[in-house]
Design a protein around this motif. Structure first.
Motif, PDB file in Angstrom:
ATOM      1  N   ASP A 299      37.137  97.473 -58.591  1.00 12.54           N
ATOM      2  CA  ASP A 299      36.982  96.604 -57.438  1.00 12.54           C
ATOM      3  C   ASP A 299      36.968  97.460 -56.166  1.00 12.54           C
ATOM      4  O   ASP A 299      37.872  98.277 -55.962  1.00 12.54           O
ATOM      5  CB  ASP A 299      38.142  95.598 -57.375  1.00 12.54           C
ATOM      6  N   PRO A 300      35.962  97.286 -55.291  1.00 12.39           N
ATOM      7  CA  PRO A 300      35.907  98.098 -54.063  1.00 12.39           C
ATOM      8  C   PRO A 300      37.148  97.993 -53.192  1.00 12.39           C
ATOM      9  O   PRO A 300      37.437  98.919 -52.431  1.00 12.39           O
ATOM     10  CB  PRO A 300      34.677  97.541 -53.328  1.00 12.39           C
ATOM     11  N   ALA A 301      37.878  96.883 -53.293  1.00  7.14           N
ATOM     12  CA  ALA A 301      39.084  96.714 -52.489  1.00  7.14           C
ATOM     13  C   ALA A 301      40.264  97.497 -53.054  1.00  7.14           C
ATOM     14  O   ALA A 301      41.273  97.683 -52.366  1.00  7.14           O
ATOM     15  CB  ALA A 301      39.454  95.235 -52.383  1.00  7.14           C
ATOM     16  N   HIS A 302      40.141  97.952 -54.284  1.00  2.09           N
ATOM     17  CA  HIS A 302      41.221  98.704 -54.924  1.00  2.09           C
ATOM     18  C   HIS A 302      40.857 100.166 -55.155  1.00  2.09           C
ATOM     19  O   HIS A 302      41.696 101.059 -54.993  1.00  2.09           O
ATOM     20  CB  HIS A 302      41.587  98.065 -56.266  1.00  2.09           C
ATOM     21  N   ALA A 303      39.623 100.431 -55.558  1.00  2.00           N
ATOM     22  CA  ALA A 303      39.219 101.763 -56.012  1.00  2.00           C
ATOM     23  C   ALA A 303      39.291 102.787 -54.887  1.00  2.00           C
ATOM     24  O   ALA A 303      38.717 102.585 -53.812  1.00  2.00           O
ATOM     25  CB  ALA A 303      37.802 101.708 -56.572  1.00  2.00           C
ATOM     26  N   TYR A 304      39.988 103.895 -55.158  1.00  2.00           N
ATOM     27  CA  TYR A 304      40.060 104.954 -54.146  1.00  2.00           C
ATOM     28  C   TYR A 304      40.363 106.282 -54.820  1.00  2.00           C
ATOM     29  O   TYR A 304      41.328 106.957 -54.489  1.00  2.00           O
ATOM     30  CB  TYR A 304      41.107 104.611 -53.093  1.00  2.00           C
TER      31      TYR A 304
ATOM     32  N   ASP B 154      26.691  88.696 -46.540  1.00  2.00           N
ATOM     33  CA  ASP B 154      27.258  89.367 -47.713  1.00  2.00           C
ATOM     34  C   ASP B 154      27.912  90.682 -47.309  1.00  2.00           C
ATOM     35  O   ASP B 154      28.978  91.051 -47.830  1.00  2.00           O
ATOM     36  CB  ASP B 154      26.172  89.632 -48.757  1.00  2.00           C
ATOM     37  N   VAL B 155      27.274  91.412 -46.402  1.00  4.82           N
ATOM     38  CA  VAL B 155      27.850  92.665 -45.910  1.00  4.82           C
ATOM     39  C   VAL B 155      29.179  92.384 -45.212  1.00  4.82           C
ATOM     40  O   VAL B 155      30.192  93.037 -45.485  1.00  4.82           O
ATOM     41  CB  VAL B 155      26.878  93.373 -44.944  1.00  4.82           C
ATOM     42  N   LYS B 156      29.175  91.407 -44.324  1.00  8.90           N
ATOM     43  CA  LYS B 156      30.387  91.061 -43.594  1.00  8.90           C
ATOM     44  C   LYS B 156      31.486  90.598 -44.548  1.00  8.90           C
ATOM     45  O   LYS B 156      32.649  91.025 -44.431  1.00  8.90           O
ATOM     46  CB  LYS B 156      30.077  89.957 -42.584  1.00  8.90           C
ATOM     47  N   TYR B 157      31.133  89.762 -45.514  1.00  8.55           N
ATOM     48  CA  TYR B 157      32.101  89.256 -46.493  1.00  8.55           C
ATOM     49  C   TYR B 157      32.729  90.406 -47.275  1.00  8.55           C
ATOM     50  O   TYR B 157      33.950  90.446 -47.477  1.00  8.55           O
ATOM     51  CB  TYR B 157      31.415  88.286 -47.452  1.00  8.55           C
ATOM     52  N   SER B 158      31.897  91.317 -47.730  1.00  5.82           N
ATOM     53  CA  SER B 158      32.371  92.424 -48.575  1.00  5.82           C
ATOM     54  C   SER B 158      33.375  93.292 -47.835  1.00  5.82           C
ATOM     55  O   SER B 158      34.418  93.676 -48.388  1.00  5.82           O
ATOM     56  CB  SER B 158      31.180  93.266 -49.035  1.00  5.82           C
ATOM     57  N   ILE B 159      33.080  93.597 -46.587  1.00  6.74           N
ATOM     58  CA  ILE B 159      33.963  94.468 -45.811  1.00  6.74           C
ATOM     59  C   ILE B 159      35.215  93.715 -45.375  1.00  6.74           C
ATOM     60  O   ILE B 159      36.332  94.254 -45.439  1.00  6.74           O
ATOM     61  CB  ILE B 159      33.188  95.057 -44.615  1.00  6.74           C
TER      62      ILE B 159
ATOM     63  N   LYS C 205      29.294  87.294 -53.355  1.00  8.21           N
ATOM     64  CA  LYS C 205      30.448  86.421 -53.123  1.00  8.21           C
ATOM     65  C   LYS C 205      30.880  85.689 -54.387  1.00  8.21           C
ATOM     66  O   LYS C 205      32.076  85.444 -54.597  1.00  8.21           O
ATOM     67  CB  LYS C 205      30.115  85.397 -52.037  1.00  8.21           C
ATOM     68  N   ASP C 206      29.914  85.308 -55.230  1.00  4.77           N
ATOM     69  CA  ASP C 206      30.268  84.501 -56.395  1.00  4.77           C
ATOM     70  C   ASP C 206      30.947  85.310 -57.493  1.00  4.77           C
ATOM     71  O   ASP C 206      31.477  84.741 -58.445  1.00  4.77           O
ATOM     72  CB  ASP C 206      29.021  83.800 -56.960  1.00  4.77           C
ATOM     73  N   LYS C 207      30.957  86.650 -57.359  1.00  9.14           N
ATOM     74  CA  LYS C 207      31.592  87.494 -58.382  1.00  9.14           C
ATOM     75  C   LYS C 207      32.923  88.078 -57.896  1.00  9.14           C
ATOM     76  O   LYS C 207      33.705  88.583 -58.700  1.00  9.14           O
ATOM     77  CB  LYS C 207      30.647  88.642 -58.764  1.00  9.14           C
ATOM     78  N   TYR C 208      33.155  88.016 -56.595  1.00  6.34           N
ATOM     79  CA  TYR C 208      34.350  88.642 -56.016  1.00  6.34           C
ATOM     80  C   TYR C 208      35.051  87.644 -55.096  1.00  6.34           C
ATOM     81  O   TYR C 208      34.518  87.267 -54.056  1.00  6.34           O
ATOM     82  CB  TYR C 208      33.971  89.904 -55.230  1.00  6.34           C
ATOM     83  N   GLN C 209      36.250  87.227 -55.500  1.00 11.04           N
ATOM     84  CA  GLN C 209      36.998  86.265 -54.704  1.00 11.04           C
ATOM     85  C   GLN C 209      37.489  86.911 -53.400  1.00 11.04           C
ATOM     86  O   GLN C 209      37.751  88.119 -53.353  1.00 11.04           O
ATOM     87  CB  GLN C 209      38.186  85.729 -55.496  1.00 11.04           C
ATOM     88  N   PRO C 210      37.636  86.111 -52.329  1.00 15.46           N
ATOM     89  CA  PRO C 210      37.935  86.690 -51.021  1.00 15.46           C
ATOM     90  C   PRO C 210      39.291  87.381 -50.914  1.00 15.46           C
ATOM     91  O   PRO C 210      39.439  88.326 -50.147  1.00 15.46           O
ATOM     92  CB  PRO C 210      37.850  85.488 -50.074  1.00 15.46           C
TER      93      PRO C 210
END
Length: 533
Positions: free
Chosen positions: A54-59, A122-127, A182-187
């Motif tokens: 997950d981009p929000a976790h991976a580092y 989608d860009v804004k949501y992802s970031i 958005k449909d694959k990654y919850q906010p």
């Protein structure tokens, strides 16, 4: 970048790869037999880290090397390094002289791999999602200077920054800013497991055994629209338990290329006795290794203990004994090849000296020998890490000023324990997110830093880092970085040890190997082809 060139002159000379063994690399065609690449990176989903991709976790580098093939960001760093160029975007630039407003326009017809349209929302949501989740292990710190994001229609997004930051395009080029559906990654919830969706050059399928992904199969994404040109249709990335097992697979022809982490012995053997069927390729590397300290732990809370260790460790002997010609001693967190580097630790401590180390401890009334455990991860940076820590322990113990033992732990347990402050002294490596001095400083000493260190220096955090980010010409930021390095050498919240080179070894019918990994250790699998080398 607002028509200003981001100068990284110290890196330019590093961008030409060196090939050993027979021949160089030619151009390969797309299609053909699957190209199989080996790595010793381990991909594990654990209770503490159930969402490794997950981009929000991976580092970490190994995970990012999967994500970079499958997700897409607005910009990317070109194959030879330098200023980021548009990828998902058709154009990006600062719109003000202060480097506080950054505008991007998306490419026409941009789609995710499943054919769904990609928009500025989608860009804004992802970031926003990465920032909102703010995972303890994640890369949200790379994006923490974003104040607001403004979308204009489906194709335009403007980032308004809290403070000037000439490095912001580099941060947007990392998987921290990967665009996801958005449909694959919850906010506000991580996506567990090994599935990943994006608009990058490949689609991916993971082969999972237990809690570990042992193979990733990348197939060409027909919907990809971006700056990258693919030289193949399909690549497999296989995970091996050791460099020796990976080397055996290459020799037998089970894989076509092996990447990190090859052992110094393997590199030496291939250099001295090259095979007619295998090329060894040396490429620029910015990997560093260092000791970190929990500065709240009683055993190392007094900086005199940390200073004495800096005075007692012989970096040159450590690097040559364990890593041979593949590593060199490092006297700052900023590598020698990056603008702004200065040998602050050498300037303060010079060569290893027992008498000087003893004087430091005596002046602080520290009783000797100081008892410490040197913690390291035994399955993340290669099999030589154990030997490295044995040599470190021997060096410190030989002074009579320290009584140290070593403890190796699997990465899946090591990293959570390190973040929780369970280790007084620990070893880590750093592979930069981008080749700028900021990325060797801010992740260690900024707010919500990568190390979760209790050490905080107000001058570094509130004055020097912000001042360094104003300059579009990064050479002009050198004064701030030199001051930071001097502060770190005095306080020793971290202790740099060595800087490494990087290598790949590939069968001679594989082309594009000289571009297969960049200076930040990012895999660029799209460069690989099959043909005459």
């Amino acid at each position: 970048m607002n028509r200003k060139t981001l100068v990284l002159s110290a890196v330019v000379g590093l961008l030409a790869p060196v090939l050993a063994a027979c021949g160089g690399s030619g151009s390969g065609g797309g299609g053909g037999k699957t190209i199989v690449v080996g790595t010793t990176d381990q991909f594990v989903a654990t209770k503490d880290a159930p969402a490794p991709l997950d981009p929000a976790h991976a580092y970490e580098t190994g995970i990012w090397n999967v994500m970079l093939q499958t997700t897409q960001s607005l910009v990317h760093v070109p194959r030879g390094g330098g200023t980021p160029v548009p990828d998902a975007a058709s154009s990006c630039n600062f719109t003000d002289k202060e480097n506080e407003s950054y505008r991007c326009t998306l490419r026409s017809g941009l789609e995710f791999a499943d054919g769904t349209k990609v928009t500025a929302d989608d860009v804004k949501y992802s970031i926003q999602r990465v920032i909102a989740i703010n995972d303890d292990n994640g890369p949200a710190g790379l994006l923490d200077n974003i104040d607001t994001m403004e979308t204009k229609g489906d194709t335009e997004i403007v980032f308004h920054l809290k403070t000037p930051d000439a490095t912001f395009p580099y941060k947007l080029a990392t998987p921290a800013a990967a665009i996801v559906p958005k449909d694959k990654y919850q906010p506000k919830k991580l996506r567990d497991g090994f599935e990943i969706d994006g608009s990058g050059p490949y689609k991916v399928k993971a082969e999972v055994k237990g809690d570990q992904a042992v193979k990733f199969t990348f197939t060409k994404n027909p919907n990809y629209k971006g700056d990258l040109k693919l030289s193949n249709d399909k690549v497999e990335l296989r995970s091996f338990p050791s460099a020796e097992a990976m080397g055996t697979a290459l020799g037998k022809g089970d894989i076509d290329m092996m990447t990190r982490a090859m052992t110094p012995a393997q590199i030496q053997q291939m250099s001295v006795s090259p095979s007619k069927d295998i090329n060894l390729v040396e490429m620029p590397g910015l990997e560093i290794r260092y000791l970190g300290f929990n500065t709240d732990d009683p055993s190392v809370k007094n900086k005199a203990v940390r200073q004495a260790m800096a005075q007692a460790i012989d970096r040159s002997s450590l690097a040559s004994k364990v890593y041979g010609p593949t590593a060199e001693p490092l006297y700052s967190l900023i590598p020698t090849s990056i603008a702004g580097h200065t040998n602050s630790f050498f300037n303060k401590y010079g060569e290893a000296n027992k008498a000087k180390a003893q004087a430091i401890l005596k002046a602080a009334n520290i009783p000797t020998p100081v008892k410490l455990t040197l913690n390291y991860t035994k399955d993340h940076y290669g099999s030589s890490t154990e030997e490295e820590f044995n040599v470190l322990s021997e060096q410190l113990n030989a002074t009579g000023l320290f009584s140290t033992t070593t403890q190796g732990t699997e990465w899946s347990k090591f990293r959570p324990a390190q973040k929780k402050g369970e280790y007084a002294v620990y070893g880590l490596g750093w592979f930069p997110d981008f080749p700028d001095p900021d990325n060797f400083i801010a992740p260690f000493f900024g707010k919500d830093n990568f190390l979760h260190t209790p050490y905080a220096n107000d001058d570094i955090r509130n004055t020097l880092i912000p001042a360094s980010r104003v300059a579009a010409d990064r050479n002009q930021a050198s004064k701030s970085f030199e001051q930071i390095q001097d502060i770190v050498a005095n306080d020793v919240p971290v202790l740099p040890l060595w800087q490494g080179k990087q290598y790949v070894a590939a069968r001679t019918d594989i082309t594009g190997t000289e571009w297969a990994i960049n200076s930040a250790s990012n895999l660029q699998l799209w460069e690989l082809g099959r043909g005459k080398s």
